[in-house]
Design an enzyme around this catalytic site. Structure first.
Site, PDB file in Angstrom:
ATOM      1  N   GLY D 154      -4.231  -2.079  -8.505  1.00 16.43           N
ATOM      2  CA  GLY D 154      -3.444  -2.764  -7.495  1.00 16.43           C
ATOM      3  C   GLY D 154      -2.239  -1.940  -7.110  1.00 16.43           C
ATOM      4  CB  CYS D 155      -0.235  -1.910  -4.003  1.00 15.41           C
ATOM      5  SG  CYS D 155      -0.083  -3.691  -3.728  1.00 15.41           S
ATOM      6  CE1 TYR D 156       5.089  -5.460  -4.792  1.00 17.26           C
ATOM      7  CE2 TYR D 156       3.215  -6.928  -4.603  1.00 17.26           C
ATOM      8  CZ  TYR D 156       4.454  -6.512  -4.170  1.00 17.26           C
ATOM      9  OH  TYR D 156       5.059  -7.145  -3.103  1.00 17.26           O
TER      10      TYR D 156
END
Lengths: 351, 351, 351, 351
Positions: D154-156
C-alpha cells in the site's frame, strides 16, 4: 558504444535550467558536463537541487561561466540566461567553435531594429543574426540540422505559431484581425524572488497582464508573416494561470471562405502528418495543459463557428518543456546528429 | 426594530445555495426561513454544511420544496435549481403572490424560440417572459425595484455585459467582430459528482470548453444588442480555471475612431460613477479574480492598442457571488425595498 | 449614534495587515484612522491594495509609524510588525496612554530568559511583561477586558492550546508524551519575496519544516502548563500546506484512564458551551480548514483510539483570522468595551 | 534484440492504471499487450486517455478482463482493481501459470483473520497467502526475484515501513508509542465520481480523515513487527492534501538511548547504502513531496529532539508511482529478470 556528446548549460538556477537537468538525466547519448552559475559555483547540482541526490547528475560541480572552459569541454552549450547576457556569451562560444542553443530572445528577431525597439536595448552582436536559425523543428528542420546557432523559440510563440501555421499556409483564414489570447503557468515568470509570484498572490486567482505589449509579439508576427507571405499584425495578449506548467492559446481568426471543420482538420492533420510532436485532436476534442505536461507535444484543437465565420484554434504546450528546455534539447539533438526525441519523455505525468 | 423580510431558498445543496446561506448569515434585514432540498429534507443546514454549526442558520431544518408552504412563509423566494425545473416553481410561486428571484436561465431570454433553440427544451411558461426583469442593476435598476420576477443574470453574461456596455453605449467600438474570451473557476461547473471536475482532473491544468456554443451566448447578445440599438453577434468562448471562484473575461473589440485610453476610461468612469459595485481601474491596472473574491464587485480594466486599432476590455467577477447568489441578493434587496448592498461583504478575502 | 472607536495599524503591508483592513471594512463601531508603513507612506490603501478601491478604507493615506501621532489619533493600536520592533513601539504607545494589541511574539512569553533563548535576541522592555495579557479569550476573557497591552497569540499556539485545554484541564490525558503535528497554509510565511514561498515552489507539494525547533513551542508549553498545573514539554512540529489560509493541528495524547469518546466530547462541549467561537464537532466529524476560512472559529474534532489508548484531538483555525488579525480584533473589541464578535464574519466563504 | 516481456493490466481506468500506462510508454524491455476494462472495452487507450495520442500505447484496444486471454498473451499481469475482485482474478491467472503483481490489498496481510477483520470481507483464496511475497524490494529483494505472486504494498505502508525499518532494526527506538501522521495527495482517493473529491471540495483546504481506523494499519504493523522481532501496535492517522500526488509521513518514536542525529543518520545511510531508490537526506534537510514526484524514490529526513527524547522520521514518496504502479513495475521487472529500474523515471518533474 559510441562517444557521448558533451553538453554545457550556462545558467542552471532557473526553471529552464532545472528542466534541462531533468531531461539530461534520462538522455542516453548526451551528457551534461558543465553547469554554470555565478552565485552557486562550487556546489554540486544536488546541493542546490535535492531532487537530484543519488542521480549521476547530482554530483556535477557547478562552475563559473567561462567560455574558454565551456569551449574546451563541450560540443554544444545551452544558454539559459537573460537576453542581452546571452548574446555576449553566444558570440564568444561560437568564436571558439562550439554549437550554441540560446534559450533567450537575442537571436530570434531577424531585424535588429525591431529587437531593439521591443527589448529596449542595443543588439551588440548583429553579425550573428543572419546565421541564427529559429529553432522550431516543424518549420525549419533542415536548417536546424545544419546550424551552429539556434535561436530557441519563446514559449508563447511556439504555441501560437504551431497553432496558426497550417491555416495561414493553406490560406484558410484572413491575415487580418487575428487575436491570440494566451494563458501561461507561473513557471514562465521565472524563479526570481518577487512578491507578485508568491504562492499567496497567484494561487486561487487569475489575471491578465501585458495586454497588447508582450515582447513575444514581434516574434510571432515575424514567423507567421513568413508563413503567410505577407506582413501580419496580431493582437497578442497574455494571462497568468495558477498552475506550474503549461500554456494554452486560444486563437481567433476569420475564415477566408466556406471551410468546414472537417476541411480544416484535414489541412492540419496533413500538415503535421510527419511531425509526430504535434497532435491534431479529433473533431470535438480540445487541448488541456495537463495532457502535454512534461513533454514536447503541442496539442491542437479546431473549432469552426459558422455564426461568426471564424476558425478558432486552441493549442497547448508545456512552457518549460516544449516552450523552452525540451525544445532546446530537440534542437541540440538535431544539430548533433541525434534523433530529435532522444531524452525526451513523451508520456505526460497524469494526474 | 422593523420586521425582517422572510426569504426562502429552493435548492440549497449546490454551490449557489451554499453561497446564499453564507450571505444570509450576515444580513440584518432579511431572514432565511425556508431552505429546500428533495434529497436532504429533514436535516438541518448544519448537518449538511458543518461550517454553519453554531450559527443561527445552521439550525434551519431543510424542507421539501412545497410552493404552498413557501408562499405562506416567505416574502421572496430564490430559485437555485436547474433551468426547466425553475420555470415551473416560479409560476406557482408568482401565482401565490410571492416575489421570485430565479437564478436559472428560464426567464433571461426574452424570445421563446431563442430559449428553446439554445436550451433544447420547450418553454412552458412563456406568459411570464414579458414581465420578468433581467436582474443586472447597473442596467435595470428602476425596473428591478418594481418587479416581482427577476431573471438573475448568468455568470459569464454579467462579466461580459458590464464590460462591454459603456463602449457600445457610447459608440466607441464597432458592433462587428467582438470576441469574448472568458475563463471561469470550477465552482461554475456545479457540485454534482463528475469525473471531469474531480480535484485531480482540474488541478494544475487548464482547458477550453464549449467554444462557440455556450448557452450564455444568446443572453449576452440580447443584452448588448439592446445597449447598442442593433443586433450583435459575438464570438463567446469559455475556459475552465483551477480556482474555486472567479470569472475573468477578456473582450476584444474594434475601435470606431481614434479613441485614446484616456477617452475610453473617461466614458467608463462616467458610466459607472453612480454604480459603486463596478470599479473601473486606473490606466495600467488590470483585474484579478482574487480582488473581487466573495464580493459583488465587477472590476474593469481598459487597454487601447493602436497597433491593431482595438479596445480590449477585461472584467472580473466572483461567479458565485456577483455571478449568482450575491447578485440575486442585490435584486432581492431591491425588490423588497432595502439598500442594494445589505448583507453583502464588499472587502474581498485576501489572500 | 455613539462615537466610533479609533484604531491604528502599524505595519499594513503584510498579510496580517491586509486581513485587518478586510475586517475593519465591515466594522460598525471601530474605524481605522491610521495605517503605517515605512516603505509605502504617502500612498492610499487602495494604491497598494487595489481590492480596496471604492471602499471607504481605500482612501486612507498610509503614514509613517509615528508613536506621537498614533497616540494623538487612536484609542487602540494594532502592531503587525516583526518581533523586537514591536516591543519598542508598544512601549512608546503605552507610555502615551494608548491601548495596544501586539500581534508579534514580544509579550507572549512571561519569562524573559525563555523569550531570549528561543528568539535569540534581548528583550528590552521586560517591565511590560507582567501586565501583558495573553489574548486568548476562551482562557483569559476577564483579564483581556481590563488590559491595556494584549499579547496576541501565535497562530499555531491558538490551534494547539484550544485543542488541548479541556482534556488537560479535566485530567483526561497524561501530561507526558504529547505530540502536536501542525500543518499551516502559506500565508503564515509572510509576504516577503523569497524563493521558498514562490508559487512554483509551494504549489502541488508538501513538506515538513522546523521540526522540534519552532519558536511557538515555548508559548504552547507555557499556556498548557498553566492549564494542567504542572510543567509540560511537548513535541511540536510544523508543515507547509499549499493553501492560502488555515492551520490544522493533529494532537496525540495518552488517556489517563478509560475515557470513551462520548465522555471526552461531553467534557469538550461543556468547556466551550459559553464560548461560541469554538465548535466541538459531533462524534465522527473531523475539522477541515475550509470550514473556518475567513472566520475566528476554532473547530475541534475528537477521536479516542482504544487500541493505543490515545486521545487524538484535531483542531482547525484560519491562521490569518483566528490565528492573527481576527483574534486581534476580538481582543481590541473586548478592551474597548465592544462585543467580542463585532466586525467579524462568522460564515466562512465556501468553496 | 531480445524478446520483449509481455505484460497485461487489469483495470486501466483508474489513476494507478493511468500511471502504469505512463511508465510502460518508456519501458524498453516490457510491452503492454493487454489492458482491460469492463466499461471501456473496445476503445483504444487514446480514446479514453487523449494524452496517449500518437504514442504506440495509444493504439492498444482495451479488452474485457478474460483470464484465459491474459494467460495466453502475457508473461506478467498487473491487477489494478479493487480488493476482493483482485483475489479472484489472481487465482485464475496463477492457475494458468502467469505471474501476478497485485496492487490491491488482497495478499498483503499474512493472517486471514486480520485481513477479514479490517477489510470486512471473507478472504476466499487463503491458499495463496503463504506464497505471496510482500513487494517492498528494500526488504524482500531475494524473495521477490523468485516469486510468482507479488502483493504490491500500500501507499501509506510503503512510506511508513521504509521510514521506520532502519531505526527499529537497529534498536534505536522503542517499539512502544509510535505515532505515524501521514498526509496524502488526492489521487490516492481514486478516480470515482464523488462529491468529496471534487476540485472545489479539496482545493485550498486540508482535513484529517480515517484517524485510528485506516485499513493500512495492520499492514504497517505486520511489517515493522517482523523488522523489530516483536509485536508493534502503532497509531496511524491520515490526512488529505490538496495536491495530485505525494505522501509525506511524519513518524514520532521514542529513542531507546542517547543517540545523536549523526548516529541515526549513519544507521540509515548504511541501511540504504546499496538500495539506491531510498535517499537519506543530509542533516538539516527534510523531504518534500515534489522532490519525488513521478519517481520511485523514497526520501527520508531525520530529526533527533533531545528535549523530548524523540527520533522523528519524515518520509516522502509519490503515492501513485512508488506507492503503487512504479513499485509494481519494480516488482515486475524483478520477477521477470530485468533491472529493477527499467522504465522508471528517476528525475522528478520540477516544478
Amino acid at each position: 558504444m559510441s562517444q557521448l556528446i558533451k553538453a554545457g548549460l550556462v545558467g542552471v538556477t532557473g526553471y529552464t535550467g532545472m528542466e534541462l537537468a531533468r531531461l539530461m538525466t534520462h538522455h542516453s547519448s548526451m551528457e551534461l558536463v558543465r553547469a554554470t552559475s555565478r552565485s552557486e559555483a562550487g556546489k554540486t547540482l544536488a546541493d542546490i537541487y535535492p531532487f537530484l541526490t543519488r542521480l549521476p547528475l547530482g554530483e556535477l560541480v557547478i562552475s563559473q561561466p567561462d567560455p574558454a572552459d565551456l569551449a574546451a569541454e563541450c560540443d554544444v552549450v545551452f544558454l539559459a540566461v537573460p537576453h542581452k547576457t546571452a548574446m555576449e556569451i553566444a558570440a564568444e562560444l561560437l568564436d571558439e567553435g562550439v554549437k550554441v542553443v540560446d534559450l533567450s530572445a537575442d537571436f530570434r528577431i531577424n531585424d535588429k531594429a525591431t529587437y531593439e525597439e521591443w527589448y529596449a536595448t542595443e543588439h551588440t552582436k548583429p553579425e550573428y543574426l543572419a546565421e541564427a536559425v529559429y529553432g522550431l523543428p516543424e518549420l525549419y528542420l533542415d536548417e536546424i540540422m545544419g546550424a551552429r546557432l539556434i535561436a530557441n523559440p519563446g514559449c508563447y510563440p511556439t504555441s501560437a505559431i504551431l497553432g496558426l501555421t497550417p491555416a495561414l499556409s493553406a490560406g484558410l483564414v484572413s491575415t487580418e484581425n487575428i487575436v491570440i489570447d494566451s494563458k501561461s503557468g507561473t513557471s514562465g515568470a521565472g524563479r526570481g524572488a518577487k512578491v507578485g509570484t508568491l504562492f499567496c498572490e497567484v494561487h486561487d486567482s487569475f489575471k491578465a497582464y501585458g495586454l497588447a505589449s508582450h515582447r513575444h509579439t514581434p516574434e510571432i508576427e515575424q514567423e507567421i508573416s513568413k508563413v503567410a507571405g505577407k506582413d501580419i499584425t496580431v493582437s497578442f495578449n497574455t494571462h497568468l494561470l495558477p498552475i506550474d506548467r503549461g500554456i494554452l492559446s486560444t486563437m481567433y481568426t476569420t475564415l477566408s471562405g466556406e471551410h468546414t471543420v472537417d476541411d480544416v482538420l484535414e489541412v492540419y492533420t496533413e500538415f503535421y502528418a510527419d511531425k509526430p510532436m504535434v497532435r491534431v485532436l479529433p473533431k470535438g476534442q480540445l487541448p488541456e495543459t495537463r495532457y502535454v505536461r512534461g513533454t514536447v507535444f503541442c496539442d491542437i484543437g479546431i473549432v469552426v463557428d459558422p455564426r461568426t465565420n471564424r476558425l478558432i484554434v486552441v493549442s497547448a504546450i508545456d512552457n518549460l518543456c516544449r516552450g523552452a528546455s525540451g525544445q532546446a534539447l530537440m534542437n541540440a539533438n538535431l544539430i548533433c546528429g541525434l534523433d530529435i526525441d532522444e531524452g525526451l519523455p513523451m508520456a505526460p505525468m497524469m494526474p
